[in-house]
Design a protein around this motif. Structure first.
Motif, PDB file in Angstrom:
ATOM      1  N   SER A 195       0.981  -1.155   0.164  1.00 33.03           N
ATOM      2  CA  SER A 195       0.088  -0.113  -0.152  1.00 33.03           C
ATOM      3  C   SER A 195       0.929   1.170  -0.322  1.00 33.03           C
ATOM      4  O   SER A 195       1.908   1.180   0.148  1.00 33.03           O
ATOM      5  CB  SER A 195      -0.889  -0.490   1.237  1.00 33.03           C
ATOM      6  OG  SER A 195      -1.911  -1.001   1.535  1.00 33.03           O
ATOM      7  N   ASN A 196       0.057   2.770   0.018  1.00 29.23           N
ATOM      8  CA  ASN A 196       0.559   4.117  -0.026  1.00 29.23           C
ATOM      9  C   ASN A 196       0.501   4.320   1.557  1.00 29.23           C
ATOM     10  O   ASN A 196       0.009   3.671   2.087  1.00 29.23           O
ATOM     11  CB  ASN A 196       0.821   4.566  -1.024  1.00 29.23           C
ATOM     12  CG  ASN A 196      -0.629   5.389  -1.609  1.00 29.23           C
ATOM     13  OD1 ASN A 196      -1.376   4.821  -1.226  1.00 29.23           O
ATOM     14  ND2 ASN A 196      -0.456   6.397  -2.263  1.00 29.23           N
ATOM     15  N   ILE A 197       0.697   5.207   1.326  1.00 25.95           N
ATOM     16  CA  ILE A 197       0.428   5.917   3.011  1.00 25.95           C
ATOM     17  C   ILE A 197       0.324   7.531   2.396  1.00 25.95           C
ATOM     18  O   ILE A 197       0.645   8.347   1.600  1.00 25.95           O
ATOM     19  CB  ILE A 197       2.203   6.328   3.864  1.00 25.95           C
ATOM     20  CG1 ILE A 197       2.771   5.005   4.246  1.00 25.95           C
ATOM     21  CG2 ILE A 197       1.557   6.991   4.708  1.00 25.95           C
ATOM     22  CD1 ILE A 197       4.225   5.575   5.001  1.00 25.95           C
ATOM     23  N   ILE A 198      -0.562   7.990   3.038  1.00 23.73           N
ATOM     24  CA  ILE A 198      -1.334   9.153   2.834  1.00 23.73           C
ATOM     25  C   ILE A 198      -1.697  10.160   3.783  1.00 23.73           C
ATOM     26  O   ILE A 198      -2.127   9.659   4.726  1.00 23.73           O
ATOM     27  CB  ILE A 198      -2.717   9.034   1.780  1.00 23.73           C
ATOM     28  CG1 ILE A 198      -2.463   8.365   0.489  1.00 23.73           C
ATOM     29  CG2 ILE A 198      -3.624  10.603   1.634  1.00 23.73           C
ATOM     30  CD1 ILE A 198      -3.284   7.619  -0.543  1.00 23.73           C
ATOM     31  N   LEU A 199      -1.567  11.444   3.670  1.00 27.92           N
ATOM     32  CA  LEU A 199      -2.036  11.898   4.462  1.00 27.92           C
ATOM     33  C   LEU A 199      -3.312  14.002   3.600  1.00 27.92           C
ATOM     34  O   LEU A 199      -2.871  13.894   2.791  1.00 27.92           O
ATOM     35  CB  LEU A 199      -0.852  13.581   5.327  1.00 27.92           C
ATOM     36  CG  LEU A 199      -0.553  12.214   6.979  1.00 27.92           C
ATOM     37  CD1 LEU A 199       0.327  11.263   6.428  1.00 27.92           C
ATOM     38  CD2 LEU A 199      -0.003  13.286   7.782  1.00 27.92           C
TER      39      LEU A 199
END
Length: 391
Positions: A279-283
């Protein structure tokens, strides 16, 4: 001869060495030594499920006054997604090696109850200088969302890599502003169907009571709009805090579960639908006028403000794996011979060495002063093994 009898039969000098190691180990264990990431083979986290990870990154936004500038909101919907980055910091290698700035919009109908066009803009991600008395830091990273006449302008940062597989993600942050928006920190793996989406998130709705937070392993609803109650846990901020106060929000995605903490207090843990794939990381900070975010009043705004971000993680990117292998080879050891921690450190963002099997073995076999910290039992065992007592 039994091992204990062999130890007692050893020369006095060797027996004294064992006693010295046994006496010294508890003192050393209390003070792991500061080190560099290049010396770490892996990282061991604390918490209710301690886990090993291979990599570490720390992003510090607290003293970046040279980049501080709060740009005016762009009100032209056409100019919004293609806006320039707000400072040179977002062109730096430190940033671009790990993060990207979002510029997508929701015109594809991703959420069927959205009533407002939402457009992400690099203009809404900036380094902001504090104007508070006795501020907790000189500057911080701000993600802004605001309701305009024709659309909702929003902000998102996401990792350049989509190959994270398990991590411990932390941010010291707060959410402020008007109701009708949402701020979030999450991992995400998209899919062609809702049921195949994999996502673990912390979400704060600014229309909620200010101590309420939402933790979810998505999807939390079906295509028919039915709620999946096992996917979500709602929690309140510990210690009487609310989400407008600075706090360390932490998410540990480990095999079979996701666990969330606020200031080291566990507030939620969900095994149901825990992500299993890269997965990726998101804010982000956003609103679309739908039921979940609510609808912001015209010209109202909300902000996610972040003093620092830290992540220890595994990543399956081929190049990242090669780089990690080179780093370990350069440090003179196999993976996880040198185990570090970012939780026990005395200097935020800098790891400490917990133990280094390769270094201890070299000291034991080659003589000299042992400088690496290790659990007492491991040290004694290695000494005995190296002398043939346990052979």
């Amino acid at each position: 001869m039994e091992p204990l009898k062999r130890i007692l039969a050893l020369p006095t000098s060797f027996s004294s060495l064992i006693l010295l190691i046994s006496a010294a180990a508890p003192l050393a264990a209390a003070e792991p030594t500061l080190t560099e990431d290049s010396h770490c083979g892996c990282y061991l986290t604390n918490g209710n499920q301690s886990t090993y990870f291979t990599d570490h990154r720390f992003f510090d936004f607290r003293s970046l006054s040279q980049y501080a500038s709060a740009p005016p909101v762009i009100r032209d919907v056409e100019a919004t997604p293609g806006a320039q980055r707000t400072s040179a910091y977002f062109n730096s290698t430190e940033w671009t090696d790990f993060w990207m700035l979002g510029s997508w919009n929701n015109s594809n109908g991703a959420r069927n109850d959205a009533s407002v066009l939402m457009v992400n803009s690099p203009n809404n991600v900036y380094i902001e200088a504090s104007d508070e008395p006795n501020p907790p830091s000189e500057t911080w990273l701000t993600l802004r969302t605001q309701r305009l006449e024709k659309f909702q302008t929003a902000a998102e940062i996401e990792s350049a890599s989509t190959k994270f597989k398990y991590l411990s993600l932390r941010m010291r942050a707060r959410t402020i502003g008007a109701g009708g928006a949402l701020t979030a920190m999450f991992t995400y793996r998209g899919a062609d169907t809702l049921a195949e989406v994999q996502e673990s998130d912390l979400e704060i709705r600014t229309a909620d009571p200010r101590n309420l937070m939402h933790y979810t392993n998505q999807p939390a609803y079906t295509d028919a709009g039915e709620v999946v109650p096992e996917a979500t846990q709602n929690a309140t901020m510990p210690g009487g805090l609310d989400w407008t106060a600075w706090a360390v929000h932490r998410m540990d995605w480990t095999p079979g579960r996701t666990t969330w903490y606020v200031d080291d207090t566990q507030v939620a843990q969900i095994e149901f639908q825990a992500p299993t794939d890269e997965s990726n990381i998101i804010l982000n900070a956003w609103s679309d006028g739908g039921k979940w975010t609510g609808n912001m009043t015209l010209n109202d705004a909300a902000f996610l403000q972040v003093q620092w971000l830290e992540v220890v993680y595994n990543n399956t990117e081929p190049e990242a794996t090669k780089a990690q292998a080179r780093k370990r080879d350069g440090a003179g050891g196999k993976p996880c011979e040198a185990v570090c921690s970012v939780d026990q450190t005395t200097q935020l963002g800098k790891p400490v060495m917990l133990w280094n099997n390769a270094a201890v073995a070299a000291r034991v076999n080659g003589g000299g002063r042992m400088v690496a910290w290790m659990p007492r039992g491991i040290v004694v065992f290695m000494v005995l093994l190296s002398t043939g007592v346990l052979a």
